[in-house]
Design a protein around this motif. Structure first.
Motif, PDB file in Angstrom:
ATOM      1  N   VAL A  63      17.090 -12.416  40.437  1.00 46.50           N
ATOM      2  CA  VAL A  63      17.899 -11.288  40.825  1.00 46.50           C
ATOM      3  C   VAL A  63      18.193 -11.230  42.285  1.00 46.50           C
ATOM      4  CG1 VAL A  63      18.010  -8.524  40.271  1.00 46.50           C
ATOM      5  CG2 VAL A  63      17.308 -10.295  38.570  1.00 46.50           C
ATOM      6  N   THR A  64      18.791 -11.940  42.814  1.00 50.01           N
ATOM      7  CA  THR A  64      19.123 -11.800  44.196  1.00 50.01           C
ATOM      8  C   THR A  64      21.244 -12.413  44.797  1.00 50.01           C
ATOM      9  OG1 THR A  64      19.144 -14.584  44.701  1.00 50.01           O
ATOM     10  CG2 THR A  64      16.996 -12.642  45.203  1.00 50.01           C
ATOM     11  N   PHE A  65      21.393 -12.017  46.029  1.00 46.46           N
ATOM     12  CA  PHE A  65      22.720 -12.493  45.680  1.00 46.46           C
ATOM     13  C   PHE A  65      23.159 -13.949  45.767  1.00 46.46           C
ATOM     14  CE2 PHE A  65      26.638 -13.113  48.618  1.00 46.46           C
ATOM     15  CZ  PHE A  65      27.410 -12.899  47.970  1.00 46.46           C
ATOM     16  N   VAL A  66      22.393 -14.780  45.866  1.00 54.09           N
ATOM     17  CA  VAL A  66      22.851 -16.305  45.953  1.00 54.09           C
ATOM     18  C   VAL A  66      22.313 -16.980  44.376  1.00 54.09           C
ATOM     19  CG1 VAL A  66      20.905 -18.628  46.022  1.00 54.09           C
ATOM     20  CG2 VAL A  66      21.633 -16.732  48.120  1.00 54.09           C
ATOM     21  N   GLY A  67      21.960 -15.623  43.272  1.00 54.88           N
ATOM     22  CA  GLY A  67      21.164 -16.126  42.152  1.00 54.88           C
ATOM     23  C   GLY A  67      22.605 -15.904  41.076  1.00 54.88           C
ATOM     24  N   SER A  68      22.537 -14.049  42.036  1.00 53.31           N
ATOM     25  CA  SER A  68      24.419 -14.175  41.246  1.00 53.31           C
ATOM     26  C   SER A  68      24.918 -15.607  41.432  1.00 53.31           C
ATOM     27  CB  SER A  68      24.585 -12.292  41.858  1.00 53.31           C
ATOM     28  OG  SER A  68      25.477 -13.227  43.053  1.00 53.31           O
ATOM     29  N   ILE A  69      25.078 -15.895  42.750  1.00 52.98           N
ATOM     30  CA  ILE A  69      26.805 -16.756  42.524  1.00 52.98           C
ATOM     31  C   ILE A  69      26.204 -17.709  41.517  1.00 52.98           C
ATOM     32  CG2 ILE A  69      27.187 -18.516  43.772  1.00 52.98           C
ATOM     33  CD1 ILE A  69      27.086 -16.588  45.899  1.00 52.98           C
ATOM     34  N   ILE A  70      24.745 -18.621  41.064  1.00 54.49           N
ATOM     35  CA  ILE A  70      24.213 -19.338  40.799  1.00 54.49           C
ATOM     36  C   ILE A  70      24.875 -19.065  39.190  1.00 54.49           C
ATOM     37  CG2 ILE A  70      21.830 -20.760  40.089  1.00 54.49           C
ATOM     38  CD1 ILE A  70      20.974 -20.693  42.927  1.00 54.49           C
TER      39      ILE A  70
END
Length: 98
Positions: A63-70
Motif C-alpha cells: 500500500v504505497t504509490f510504487v505498490g499501486s503501480i505494481i
C-alpha cells in the motif's frame, strides 16, 4: 435464412475477446490503483491493513504509490485473462466461434 444472413448473425453475436480483456483489465487495475492511492493519501498509523493482504497473491504489491503501480499491472493481467475467458466462453455458447 441465406448464407449472408447466417454470417451477419454470427458477426453480430460474436464478442471481441481482446476488447473485453482490455476493458476488464483497465477496470480491475484502475480500481486497485485508485483504491491504493486513496489509502496512501489518507495516511494514518495502519494504512490499508486489508488491502495489504493482496501482497500474498501479488508479490511486490504494497500500500504505497510504487505498490499501486505494481498492483495495477497484476490486476490488469488478471482482468485481461478474465475478460478473454468471458468472451471465449460466450462465443462458444452462441456458436459464433473464437
Amino acid at each position: 435464412m441465406t448464407e449472408n444472413d447466417e454470417s451477419l448473425n454470427a458477426a453480430i453475436l460474436r464478442l471481441n475477446g481482446r476488447a473485453w480483456g482490455i476493458a476488464a483489465g483497465l477496470l480491475l487495475g484502475g480500481g486497485l490503483f485508485v483504491a491504493t492511492n486513496i489509502l496512501v493519501l489518507k495516511g494514518g498509523p495502519n494504512v490499508g491493513k486489508h488491502l495489504r493482504l493482496l501482497g500474498v497473491f501479488f508479490p511486490g504489491y504494497s500500500v504505497t504509490f510504487v505498490g499501486s503501480i505494481i498492483g495495477f499491472i497484476y490486476a490488469f493481467v488478471l482482468g485481461y485473462a478474465i475478460g478473454r475467458l468471458i468472451g471465449g466462453v460466450y462465443n462458444k455458447l452462441v456458436g459464433a466461434g473464437t
